[in-house]
Design an enzyme around this catalytic site. Structure first.
Site, PDB file in Angstrom:
ATOM      1  N   HIS A  21       1.029  -1.303   0.162  1.00  0.00           N
ATOM      2  CA  HIS A  21      -0.115   0.147  -0.197  1.00  0.00           C
ATOM      3  C   HIS A  21       0.728   1.500   0.215  1.00  0.00           C
ATOM      4  O   HIS A  21       0.548   2.290  -0.369  1.00  0.00           O
ATOM      5  CB  HIS A  21      -1.281   0.145   0.919  1.00  0.00           C
ATOM      6  CG  HIS A  21      -0.541   0.405   2.359  1.00  0.00           C
ATOM      7  ND1 HIS A  21      -0.198  -0.992   3.380  1.00  0.00           N
ATOM      8  CD2 HIS A  21      -0.006   1.103   3.202  1.00  0.00           C
ATOM      9  CE1 HIS A  21       0.035  -0.333   4.409  1.00  0.00           C
ATOM     10  NE2 HIS A  21       0.410   0.583   4.361  1.00  0.00           N
TER      11      HIS A  21
ATOM     12  N   ASP B 197       1.163  -7.323   2.341  1.00  0.00           N
ATOM     13  CA  ASP B 197       0.904  -6.396   2.299  1.00  0.00           C
ATOM     14  C   ASP B 197       2.450  -6.092   1.403  1.00  0.00           C
ATOM     15  O   ASP B 197       3.858  -5.277   2.435  1.00  0.00           O
ATOM     16  CB  ASP B 197       1.106  -5.328   3.137  1.00  0.00           C
ATOM     17  CG  ASP B 197       0.632  -3.935   2.699  1.00  0.00           C
ATOM     18  OD1 ASP B 197       0.880  -3.441   1.640  1.00  0.00           O
ATOM     19  OD2 ASP B 197      -0.275  -3.573   3.863  1.00  0.00           O
TER      20      ASP B 197
ATOM     21  N   SER C 244       3.615   2.072   8.065  1.00  0.00           N
ATOM     22  CA  SER C 244       3.901   1.429   7.313  1.00  0.00           C
ATOM     23  C   SER C 244       5.228   1.272   6.767  1.00  0.00           C
ATOM     24  O   SER C 244       5.514   2.086   6.275  1.00  0.00           O
ATOM     25  CB  SER C 244       2.755   1.706   6.156  1.00  0.00           C
ATOM     26  OG  SER C 244       1.045   1.658   7.356  1.00  0.00           O
TER      27      SER C 244
END
Length: 711
Positions: free
Chosen positions: A84, A220, A646
């Protein structure tokens, strides 16, 4: 200054107690919390984690494109981050002919790596405490405006001197709400290339359904590479550039994992607000967050069905939908967690304790005795401006896209003569030509019209009408009809025609465009009716918060204090562990590929799988990446993380990469405001699953060969 010296020294010498996993700690102060990390199982020396004199873990960590974190995993500049985080690059390189979002992308060699000239990564070279230099020349007799001006001038001078001396960028940021200041010396690299990415069916497996929840089965991750010039220095994209040679990169741990293993997250957490007063937190829980959730829910209700109906729209809106949905679901989880924890009751209890402590000493009473009362009163008097600002952001910057696109033409239409006189006209036209192409590549007029028609009445109903443009509440529907019928700015070819042979007459015509007129009206109204009052409120609040936090640090010296996240390099540490956030429920600390298959639903947008993935599973072709016959996919740990973490590496006790952080459980999202050690868990994709996808699914074993696998 003597009082300041005593206060800061006491703060910096504070040795934290062992407290679950709460806190985001400044690496430059590692000696202060190193002993606590050792109790969790750390085997490294402090200098191996953070050092400015020799290579250390910090040299393998970068801020990725200003918002996420990434880590170097080879001596050839190979980077791992989240799918992402790399999503924008994957989307921009995707088309109907090359649908990398759907099919994934794997360069077979360096010549196939895709340039991303709009991206950059940032290395932190040094973090240095500069509080005394920043506050030099300030006195207690100064007004807050005089003090702020002096501090600002000091910061500007210090940053300029440091940048000139070391040849890097220098940025000074406040910590502990302005009670302490640190200078960050950084270096940017601008030639970043996309190397590999799994299809979204792996990289976003679970989609919005699973976002922010556990158990999770999302691969991810994405793969990039940093390039540099022949001297290993930063350089703009060039075919002559070479892979960057890092001072340090992370070895990959192939070791079996178990519950209780030490974990460390090293990255750039964006923002936390642990010091919100009860009044402030109540405003967020009862008014601000519910309104923003409803507005995003409305937009998503239009975008998601459209994406499911067309591959073209899916590609156009993939990145935008993901961005809108991410915060939307996070906020829902935050509210649920804060209510479950009875956060407002806990805040009230703490504030009672704070006020009682302030009565012990006369100087404490004088400095800290009324600060919470003052904060509550200030909030009550000004929250309509804070609410109006939040709603404007949601409407103008997250809502109908034509508003911000149209506003981009405001200077050209209304300052034509100024631009021409300054010699900037041609550059502005060139910029808008590029913006026109980029905007319409990912725009659908029908979707935007529906968003305008459904979001605008919400915006109007939430807003204090006195803070809206005159007549907007009554005329928005008619204005919208005129815009979608007559505006040239909503059509790529018409915009291109306007910009060709542009002159003063064209500028006058452009200024009459209804889309630009509405956008300019909304923006100027915000600047006139909301921004000044909000700015004054924010300045007063910052002053009070500085005093409030100083009181907490001064009056509760044995309490564990950590500075709120502010997008600077931080360390969080904890253990690989599950949780039991609800009665009768116990979460295991890891998931496996079996869970991926259990969730599989053919043609479901969140749970479909590529055919090749299914074939590899059926063949049990898991290679050397299993543990006791199982292929781990994700795991949870008790590290305190937030947005910006992240892509952060999850590092084991010996400094090896064991996973890539990508999320928190839904029960954890309230940790931005209040951490609870029994339920707060970060979620990481297991590095062995990443390697399996690269090697077996992507057939890009040449990338595995670059890495140092520790078995």
């Amino acid at each position: 200054m003597k009082k300041l010296l005593a206060f800061v020294v006491a703060l910096l010498l504070f040795m934290p107690m062992s407290w679950a996993g709460e806190g985001m700690w400044i690496p430059a102060l590692i000696d202060m919390f190193y002993s606590d990390m050792k109790t969790y199982g750390l085997k490294l020396k402090p200098s191996q984690i953070y050092s400015t004199n020799k290579s250390s873990l910090k040299d393998a960590i970068v801020q990725f494109d200003g918002g996420c974190t990434a880590e170097l995993v080879s001596k050839q500049g190979l980077l791992l981050t989240n799918h992402h985080c790399g999503f924008d690059a994957i989307q921009q390189h995707s088309s109907l002919e090359n649908d990398y979002l759907k099919h994934g992308f794997w360069a077979k060699n360096r010549s196939e790596e895709l340039a991303c000239p709009w991206m950059h990564v940032t290395f932190v070279k040094e973090m240095r405490e500069v509080t005394f230099d920043v506050l030099k020349g300030t006195t207690e007799s100064m007004t807050e405006e005089e003090k702020a001006a002096k501090v600002s001038a000091n910061i500007k001078a210090l940053e300029a001197a440091a940048a000139a001396e070391k040849g890097y960028k220098a940025k000074i940021k406040p910590f502990h709400k302005g009670n302490v200041y640190y200078m960050l010396t950084t270096q940017d690299y601008n030639d970043i290339r996309l190397v590999g990415a799994p299809p979204s069916a792996i990289g976003k497996y679970g989609g919005d359904t699973d976002n922010w929840v556990w158990p999770r089965h999302t691969g991810d991750f994405s793969v990039f590479r940093i390039y540099a010039d022949e001297d290993n220095a930063p350089a703009d994209y060039s075919e002559a550039n070479r892979p960057y040679k890092p001072a340090h990169f992370l070895p990959i741990s192939m070791k079996d994992k178990k519950e209780g293993d030490f974990t460390m997250v090293y990255g750039f957490p964006g923002r936390t607000d642990q010091h919100y007063s009860a009044a402030k937190l109540g405003f967020y829980m009862q008014q601000e967050r519910p309104a923003r959730i409803k507005m995003r829910e409305t937009s998503l209700g239009i975008i998601k069905p459209a994406m499911n109906s067309s591959d073209e729209i899916r590609i156009k809106y993939a990145s935008k939908q993901a961005s809108i949905a991410n915060a939307w679901k996070k906020w829902i989880g935050q509210l649920g967690g804060l209510r479950d924890l009875k956060a407002l009751d806990k805040k009230a209890h703490w504030e009672k304790k704070y006020n009682s402590r302030a009565q012990i000493k006369e100087e404490w009473t004088e400095e800290f005795g009324t600060v919470l009362e003052d904060l509550a009163k200030l909030q009550e008097e000004n929250q309509k401006y804070e609410f109006a600002r939040a709603l404007f952001i949601e409407y103008f910057f997250v809502g109908p896209e034509f508003l911000r696109f149209s506003y981009g033409f405001n200077n050209l239409a209304n300052r034509y003569e100024e631009l021409e006189a300054a010699g900037k006209l041609e550059a502005e036209i060139a910029r808008l030509k590029e913006a026109n192409t980029a905007f319409f590549k990912n725009y659908d007029l029908g979707i935007d019209q529906k968003i305008y028609e459904q979001l605008t009445p919400l915006y109007v109903n939430y807003m204090d009408n006195s803070l809206l443009p005159d007549d907007f509440a009554e005329a928005w529907a008619a204005t919208g009809k005129a815009i979608f019928a007559d505006s040239k700015l909503l059509h790529e070819k018409k915009v291109a025609a306007i910009l060709e042979n542009f002159d003063a007459k064209a500028a006058a015509e452009l200024a009459k465009d209804p889309a630009l007129q509405l956008a300019a009206s909304l923006y100027s109204n915000y600047l006139q009716k909301v921004a000044p009052s909000y700015g004054a409120f924010q300045a007063q609040e910052e002053e009070l918060m500085e005093t409030y936090v100083k009181g907490a640090l001064t009056m509760f010296p044995k309490q564990r204090h950590w500075s709120d996240a502010n997008s600077t390099l931080r360390i969080a540490y904890g253990k690989l562990e599950g949780s039991a956030p609800h009665d009768g429920m116990a979460y295991l600390p890891y998931t496996t590929i079996e869970g991926v298959m259990q969730k599989y639903q053919k043609d479901h947008p969140d749970f479909d799988l590529p055919e090749r993935f299914m074939e590899l599973y059926e063949a049990k072709d898991f290679g050397p990446y299993t543990q006791n016959g199982e292929l781990w996919v994700c795991f949870t740990a008790s590290n305190h993380t937030t947005g910006g973490n992240s892509g952060s590496p999850v590092i084991d006790a010996k400094g090896r990469l064991m996973g890539i952080n990508f999320d928190r459980s839904w029960e954890s999202t309230m940790s931005d405001f209040m951490f609870d050690e029994s339920r707060c868990r970060n979620i990481a994709v297991d590095i062995r699953y990443v390697l399996w996808v690269i090697d077996r699914y992507g057939q890009a074993s040449w990338l595995i060969d670059e890495m140092k696998l520790v078995k």
